[in-house]
Design a protein around this motif. Structure first.
Motif, mmCIF file in Angstrom:
data_model
loop_
_atom_site.group_PDB
_atom_site.id
_atom_site.type_symbol
_atom_site.label_atom_id
_atom_site.label_comp_id
_atom_site.label_asym_id
_atom_site.label_seq_id
_atom_site.Cartn_x
_atom_site.Cartn_y
_atom_site.Cartn_z
ATOM 1 N N VAL A 167 0.833 -1.205 0.000
ATOM 2 C CA VAL A 167 0.000 0.000 0.000
ATOM 3 C C VAL A 167 0.865 1.252 0.000
ATOM 4 O O VAL A 167 0.586 2.222 -0.731
ATOM 5 C CB VAL A 167 -0.942 -0.004 1.222
ATOM 6 N N SER A 168 1.936 1.248 0.797
ATOM 7 C CA SER A 168 2.794 2.439 0.885
ATOM 8 C C SER A 168 3.490 2.716 -0.443
ATOM 9 O O SER A 168 3.658 3.884 -0.827
ATOM 10 C CB SER A 168 3.824 2.265 1.998
ATOM 11 N N VAL A 169 3.909 1.661 -1.151
ATOM 12 C CA VAL A 169 4.545 1.862 -2.459
ATOM 13 C C VAL A 169 3.546 2.445 -3.458
ATOM 14 O O VAL A 169 3.863 3.384 -4.207
ATOM 15 C CB VAL A 169 5.116 0.529 -2.989
ATOM 16 N N MET A 209 6.671 4.745 3.441
ATOM 17 C CA MET A 209 7.200 3.606 2.693
ATOM 18 C C MET A 209 8.469 3.081 3.341
ATOM 19 O O MET A 209 8.644 1.853 3.469
ATOM 20 C CB MET A 209 7.489 4.005 1.242
ATOM 21 N N GLN A 210 9.367 3.962 3.768
ATOM 22 C CA GLN A 210 10.599 3.512 4.405
ATOM 23 C C GLN A 210 10.301 2.756 5.699
ATOM 24 O O GLN A 210 10.943 1.735 5.996
ATOM 25 C CB GLN A 210 11.521 4.706 4.692
ATOM 26 N N TYR A 211 9.333 3.236 6.462
ATOM 27 C CA TYR A 211 8.955 2.531 7.692
ATOM 28 C C TYR A 211 8.406 1.145 7.375
ATOM 29 O O TYR A 211 8.768 0.152 8.034
ATOM 30 C CB TYR A 211 7.916 3.336 8.469
ATOM 31 N N VAL A 257 13.976 5.178 11.100
ATOM 32 C CA VAL A 257 13.207 6.062 10.210
ATOM 33 C C VAL A 257 13.189 7.485 10.745
ATOM 34 O O VAL A 257 13.317 8.451 9.978
ATOM 35 C CB VAL A 257 11.769 5.525 10.029
ATOM 36 N N ILE A 258 13.046 7.642 12.061
ATOM 37 C CA ILE A 258 12.996 8.993 12.643
ATOM 38 C C ILE A 258 14.316 9.742 12.433
ATOM 39 O O ILE A 258 14.310 10.901 11.981
ATOM 40 C CB ILE A 258 12.613 8.922 14.132
#
Length: 408
Positions: A167-169, A209-211, A257-258
């Protein structure tokens, strides 16, 4: 995204070129007599022109291919009446053929664009197929009570991580398309498109997306640890020890990610954060993925060794059957642990160029996008326990239908 970065840099250089031209228009003294007025026509900066003369200026320095045409010139004709010569449609005549990009470069860029579109189509199909199969597999694992156990809970979270990754992609691609695909009608449209406010949406999609990608890898890690503890360490896992897997799979990605998001915000706050100018910041994301993949690979080799010894001990039907069972067991473990990541572990983005880079991109996109489909098939649809419970559910449903029909 490479073209988006080029567009942003070109626009900034164009603004600088325009301001320098405006400064020249204000500061230079005007000549005596009849002349064509100095001007900036949004492409090149023109000085005052002598009537009847062919005026030439160097190709604009903001062009992305300026290094190739730095010796070229763009031309205008100053008429005898002191006005720039016009063409039939009322526009000022201008010859900028010497400042155009080379045809072979244009054809290469067209081929490159078609290749990227093909890659996008490939992974969009892969993620869509994975999304559909994973959602149905998740419903099966959570909907059948007899399948509820720590092992299947970990599988379910892995499925969720795959779903979120897909979904994020798709969301990221949609946001990039929306950000870079808008039609530019005025200069203000370009300025708005390149503003930080307009990029917020695609930056958030990039962070999401990275997360999700990191979460997906660390649920692979959780699967590897669980399987190792059961097969090799012989540790009994109960429901009370499920929380550490949750922290590992969903909590660990936040630790990377942060900081990456802060580094992008403070040091590389450009366009949609999809281009890595300083690869040191990209290592904040890359390192935990490579670390988890390497640990998974070592666990994978250890488990294969255990499977090999157990198959040898129980081999009674000859070598061919033993070889087949070992191959099947190994095939089952590969998508579970994400071992394919190790294939290109040392072929980093900085080291791969030309054909090797395209090969790496193809295999990475293909494996990552279809991996969710393969995991759903192997750990749900092909699982004997799941198939048995589904057959029981189907048989009970048929009996209920037949009972209702008989009553009527």
């Amino acid at each position: 995204m490479v073209y988006g970065k080029v567009l942003e840099e070109t626009y900034l250089k164009w603004i600088q070129y325009r301001e320098e031209c405006r400064q020249m228009i204000q500061d230079e003294p005007f000549p005596q007599g009849l002349f064509c007025n100095r001007t900036f026509d949004r492409y090149a900066c023109w000085p005052d022109g002598t009537p009847g003369a062919l005026i030439n200026v160097s190709c604009p320095s903001y062009l992305p291919w300026f290094d190739k045409v730095s010796h070229g010139v763009v031309l205008r004709q100053c008429g005898l009446n002191g006005r720039w010569v016009l063409i039939e449609d009322g526009q000022v005549w201008r010859d900028m053929s010497q400042c155009e990009d080379e045809p072979d470069v244009t054809s290469y860029e067209l081929w490159f664009k078609q290749l990227m579109v093909s890659f996008k189509t490939l992974y969009t199909v892969g993620y869509t197929l994975s999304l559909c199969t994973l959602i149905s597999a998740l419903i099966i694992l959570l909907g059948i009570r007899k399948l509820h156990c720590t092992r299947n809970y970990i599988h379910a979270n892995l499925f969720v991580s795959f779903i979120l990754r897909a979904v994020s992609v798709i969301v990221k691609d949609t946001m990039l398309e929306r950000h870079w695909g808008r039609e530019i009608m005025r200069q203000t449209d370009l300025g708005e498109m390149l503003s930080h406010q307009a990029a917020i949406g695609c930056r958030l999609a990039q962070v999401l997306m990275q997360y999700c990608v990191l979460a997906n890898h660390y649920w692979f890690f959780g699967e590897a640890i669980y399987l190792y503890s059961v097969l090799i360490a012989s540790v009994f896992i109960d429901h009370n020890k499920y929380l550490p897997y949750i922290c590992l799979g969903w909590g660990t990605p936040l630790l990377f990610v942060i900081p990456w998001m802060l580094a992008k915000l403070l040091k590389e706050n450009n366009e949609c954060w999809a281009v890595n100018e300083n690869m040191n910041y990209w290592w904040i994301i890359r390192f935990p993925i490579l670390f988890a993949s390497l640990i998974n690979f070592m666990i994978f080799m250890k488990i294969v060794k255990v499977i090999l010894s157990k198959l040898r001990a129980s081999n009674q039907n000859g070598y061919p059957d033993y070889k087949f069972r070992l191959a099947k067991a190994t095939l089952t473990l590969i998508p579970l642990f994400g071992i394919h990541e190790v294939i290109f572990i040392f072929a980093t983005d900085e080291q791969t160029t030309d054909t090797l880079r395209y090969i790496k991109v193809f295999f990475t996109l293909f494996l990552n996008s279809f991996q969710g489909f393969l995991v759903a098939v192997l750990y749900c649809y092909s699982n004997k326990e799941v198939k048995t419970e589904l057959r029981n559910k189907l048989r009970n449903w048929r009996m209920d239908v037949e009972t209702m029909c008989c009553r009527q």
